[in-house]
Each structure stands twice: as C-alpha cells, then as structure tokens.
Write an enzyme that holds these catalytic residues in place. Structure first.
Site, PDB file in Angstrom:
ATOM      1  CB  SER A 108      59.785  75.987  26.893  1.00  0.00           C
ATOM      2  OG  SER A 108      58.828  75.152  26.276  1.00  0.00           O
ATOM      3  CE  LYS A 109      67.005  72.303  24.830  1.00  0.00           C
ATOM      4  NZ  LYS A 109      67.723  71.477  25.800  1.00  0.00           N
ATOM      5  NE  ARG A 110      62.265  68.485  23.312  1.00  0.00           N
ATOM      6  CZ  ARG A 110      63.016  68.662  24.391  1.00  0.00           C
ATOM      7  NH1 ARG A 110      62.583  69.459  25.355  1.00  0.00           N
ATOM      8  NH2 ARG A 110      64.174  68.065  24.533  1.00  0.00           N
ATOM      9  CG  ASP A 111      56.907  76.366  23.297  1.00  0.00           C
ATOM     10  OD1 ASP A 111      56.304  75.283  23.371  1.00  0.00           O
ATOM     11  OD2 ASP A 111      56.994  77.156  24.251  1.00  0.00           O
TER      12      ASP A 111
END
Length: 492
Positions: free
Chosen positions: A257-260
């Site tokens: 996901s986005k913040r990975d």
RNA sequence: GGCCCGUUCGUCUAGGGGUUAGGACGCCAGAUUUUCAUUCUGGUAGCACGGGUUCGAUUCCCGUACGGGCUACCA
C-alpha cells in the site's frame, strides 16, 4: 465479438504500482486479441476526489507505453468516460430497478446504521435478507411515509438481494466461485448525493461500453456476486471475469500500500507525486527506473509465459500473454529483483540514450557534458538505476568529497612517495586509456616498484575510493593536470 | 467473527499421478579484472500438515493449519 477491456482507476491520488500491473495485464490482453484497451475514470466518490490524479494516471500510462485508445482524453464513441459525467445514466437505470422490484428506497441514517452494526455481535450486522424488514425503508414503511422521505431527497437506493440463491461466477483465473445470496448485503447503489456507488456504475458502464472481459484485482472478487446479480436484474449478459492475485508487501503481510514505500525504502508509484501541502511519494521514474524494466518485472509478478523466459519486450509479452497463465496466489514485491531487471535493461540500452537520460541531472550539477559519453561507457555495468551513474561517478566531474583513509593508510608506504611524485610528473596532459596505462606501467617496471603498492593509492587519489571503473579510463577522462593535482594533494 | 480466495527453495515462478522437482533473483564459492561491477562456472535451499483415492501421490479429494481479500451512503 472483439475484445474490449477497461482499466478503471479512481482518481483518489497517485496510481499505485498494483494498479499499474492491472493496467498492464489489461493492455497485454487487449493487444493479444487485437482488442481495445479503455480507460475509465471512476470518480463517483466526490469526497475522495484528488485534483491532478487523473492527469497523473494518464502520464504514468504514457511513460510506460501502455496507453489506452479510448478514454477521457483519448476519445472514443462510448463516452463520456468519466463517471461523474454519466450521472443521469445511472439514475435512469437505478429507477428502472426500483420499477422492476429489484431495488428499493432506504431511509436509515448513517447513525442508525452505525448503531445497528455496533449492537450486533462482532459487527456482524448486514443489511440484507434477514434484517431489511426491521429497517427503515420503502419495504417496511407505508407508501405515504416513504413518499415524504423520497420527496425530501433524503434516501439511498439499495439492491434487493433474492433469498436462497446460489450465485456462481466462472472466473478465468480461479474457476468456479460461488456465493449464497443470503450472505450478501443489500448494497447501496445510489447515494443521497445522486451519485451511484461503484457497483452500479461499474456494471452499467461495462455493459454500455461493451466490455467483454473484466480484469481487476482480487479485492473485487467478493463483490462480484453483487455485480452478477445486477446483470441478471437488467437481463444483461455479464462479461467474463478475471481476478488478479494481489501484490503483497515484502513481508507478505497484507497488500502493498501507499505508505509501504517509506516503510521499505523503495517507490510504490510510477512517478513522483508531490503537491503543495500534501504528503509526497517518490516514483520509479525519478529513481532512475526504466519503464520497460518496470513493466517486465511487474508482468512477472503474478504471471509467467510458461517457460524460463524472463527478459521480454512489450511485444513479446503481448505475444505470450494469456489469462490461464496468471498465478492464483499473491506475490510479494521484491525490490532486489526489480533492480536486477533494471540493470539488465541498462546494460542493453543504447549508450547515447543513457547520456540523453542523464543530461539534465548533469546540467543541474554543473558537470562537463563532454565527459558524459565516456562516463556512461565506464559506469553502465556498475549501477542498477540511471541516476546512480552520476552519483557514483561524481569524482569524474569534481574533486573527491572524501577519502577512504583506512585503505589509504594500509596501502600507502611513505617510502614510495617519490614514485608518486614521479608518476604525477610524467603523466601526459591528454591521452587515451592506453597512453596512461603505458606510461604508468612502464614507470612501474622501470623503477622496480610493485603494482600492488601503486594502483590502489592512485585510485584513492583520483576517486577517493577503492572500487570503480578502470583506473586508466579514469586518468584519461580526468586528464593529466587534474590527475597530477589529485595525486599530489593526497600524498602531501 | 462471517463469507470468499490461496499455499512448490528466503523471494518470483515452471511442472504435474512414477521427474535427480526445472529456471530466475538473492546468498555463498571459484574463474576473469589492478579494484568494484559486468560476464562465466559451481553450490545452497522447496512441494505447509493430517487423512483418504491409487500399485504409486508434490500433483486428485476431504479436513486442519497458516496467509490474504472482503465485510461502507470508498473504490
């Protein structure tokens, strides 16, 4: 019937790498069957709309070279291709469902629904066959009461899920998947703001746009039963479905996901996303990743051509692609392998194109552009992304920032100082690799000193570090006087 | 919790009733190189578990375990 597939992202931010792969598979499938690849913007949630996201999506697809031939900015006769522009269409069909008795008005407030959920065990409340008759809707209220709500515009429309019905889906990747309707909820299909939810918009558009194959992520598999039911309600033929395995975090715990990106230290978006006052995210393009390398890597994350072939052009992938070869289980994102692909593509890339690609970076650093071609030749086998070339080889353009002192002290013998002075003095001002090699090697053999005492020190003098491209190439690109200056500086 | 999907080396995968279970990344070792990288050679490591079916299961079936997805008036 010719193949028509769509990529249908919602413009809620930058396009995620998983979305890129979905777009790629749709593209490959379309090309493989001489079909049409369509872009549709699913912006039915006005609250989540992010300005610039649609442009970002198009720019990403363009950069990767997997552009649609139908879509908002691409044209086509099935438009408009943005769902917010199709509001009236959905209305018409939503009311058609009401008339057919396949949907109904519901008036429960968000607070009431919340309460129903919270007061159920494990939040198990489902607005469906077992609960709808105890809720506030046109099924339970009198006609007059309902009319009051409807006139005020304060309502949603829910699909009326039939009781005790088995819904079978024949997924192209997973085979038969079945659901029992009693477990399905009466999904909202039209919201109070007049916009449809994904479920309604999606099937109406797929039908109207004559989509033949829906290729999307596995997160949609659960709601496909609703979609199939909706097709039945309208008496339409459903397209084929193919649900793709998800791209997982490197740990395997959950989808990427986005913040990975920040968490694991690599981009999860094709292009850098930076907007004023917003959280920004790095992109693969800006990190020096080649589009074809990214595509090649992504293609193999969940698909394989069935043999040992790994390095493939887009055309080859198109040739080899098939839904049957798509893997069922989720794949972890492995940046090491992505880097390897990038390195392979850099190695195979025309050097003049590499020079072109890093010219702006060189200009920004104030580097001598005439050195670029030579620099690229020396460095391309030593990096796995493009912007690493100038970062690693900065010493070809400016003085070393720091020296590897440990190694220097280990390799430098003070009694050899005069040899270094001599070498510095006999260096030709300009010359090719061989000129410097001959000059230095003959000095070494004439003076009787050892290569092992001389080379490492020269290397550190010139570059600050022990590893790097051929020493004599480095001399050649630096030139005699610059090299002399650096040697003298280090030994004094 | 409920429903759905999945499970072959650490990772991505090929395979499929009888195979020395193949390849790639990574890692390790060697060769090449003045160094590093590239390249080449070799090595390491895997069919989640338990029951069936079968002469024979990694492969088929059923369970279990584990993992993932969904469970919104988001997509």
């Amino acid at each position: 019937m010719s193949v028509r597939v769509r990529f249908a992202p919602s413009p809620t931010g930058p396009l995620h790498i998983g979305g890129v792969r979905t777009a790629l598979y749709n593209y490959l499938f379309a090309k493989k069957h001489q079909g049409t690849f369509i872009l549709r913007i699913e912006d039915t949630d006005q609250g989540r709309f992010v300005p610039g996201a649609e442009e970002y999506i198009c720019e990403s697809l363009a950069w990767l070279g997997i552009e649609p031939t139908e879509g908002p900015t691409y044209g086509g006769k099935f438009g408009p291709y943005k769902q917010s522009d199709r509001k009236e269409i959905y209305h018409q069909y939503a009311f058609e469902l009401i008339e057919k008795g396949k949907a109904y008005y519901a008036f429960d407030t968000p607070e009431e629904l919340d309460l129903a959920r919270k007061s159920s065990e494990n939040d198990s409340f489902k607005y469906g066959v077992h609960s709808r008759m105890s809720m506030k809707n046109s099924l339970t209220l009198s006609e007059g009461e309902s009319k009051t709500f409807i006139d005020s515009g304060d309502y949603v429309i829910r699909m009326l899920i039939p009781t005790d019905q088995d819904i079978k889906i024949n997924d192209e990747i997973r085979g038969e998947v079945s659901f029992n309707s009693n477990e399905l909820d009466d999904k909202v299909i039209l919201k109070p703001d007049g916009m449809p939810t994904y479920h309604l918009a999606n099937i109406i558009d797929d039908h109207l746009m004559e989509i033949t194959h829906v290729i999307r992520g596995e997160e949609w598999l659960s709601s496909t039963a609703h979609h199939v039911l909706l097709y039945q309600f309208f008496d339409w033929n459903a397209p084929s479905f193919a649900h793709l395995p998800l791209i997982l975090k490197p740990t395997g715990k959950g989808k990427l996901s986005k913040r990975d990106g920040a968490e694991f230290g690599f981009p999860v978006f094709p292009l850098t996303w930076a907007r004023d006052g917003e959280e920004s995210f790095p992109g693969f393009r800006e990190a020096g990743m080649l589009p074809n390398a990214l595509l090649n890597f992504l293609a193999l994350l969940g698909w394989s051509p069935g043999d040992d072939k790994e390095i493939m052009s887009i055309d080859e992938m198109v040739e080899l692609f098939s839904l049957e070869k798509i893997v069922k289980s989720g794949a972890r994102f492995d940046i090491e392998k992505a880097n390897w692909f990038n390195q392979q593509y850099i190695l195979a890339m025309d050097e003049s194109l590499i020079v072109e690609a890093i010219t702006n970076q060189a200009i920004a650093n104030g580097y001598d552009l005439t050195k670029l071609p030579y620099c690229v030749t020396m460095m391309k086998a030593r990096v796995n992304n493009l912007d690493q070339i100038l970062k690693d080889a900065y010493y070809l353009f400016e003085k070393p920032h720091q020296y590897d002192n440990d190694t220097f002290e280990k390799k430098y013998k003070p009694e050899n100082k005069s040899h270094f002075n001599q070498i510095a003095n006999i260096l030709p001002e300009i010359g090719d690799k061989e000129a410097y090699e001959t000059c230095i090697k003959s000095y070494i053999s004439d003076s009787g000193c050892k290569m092992g005492d001389i080379f490492p020190v020269l290397r550190i003098a010139l570059t600050g570090i022990l590893q790097g491209p051929d020493l004599f190439d480095t001399f050649s690109i630096l030139g005699g006087s610059e090299a002399k200056e650096r040697i003298l500086k280090l030994i004094n």
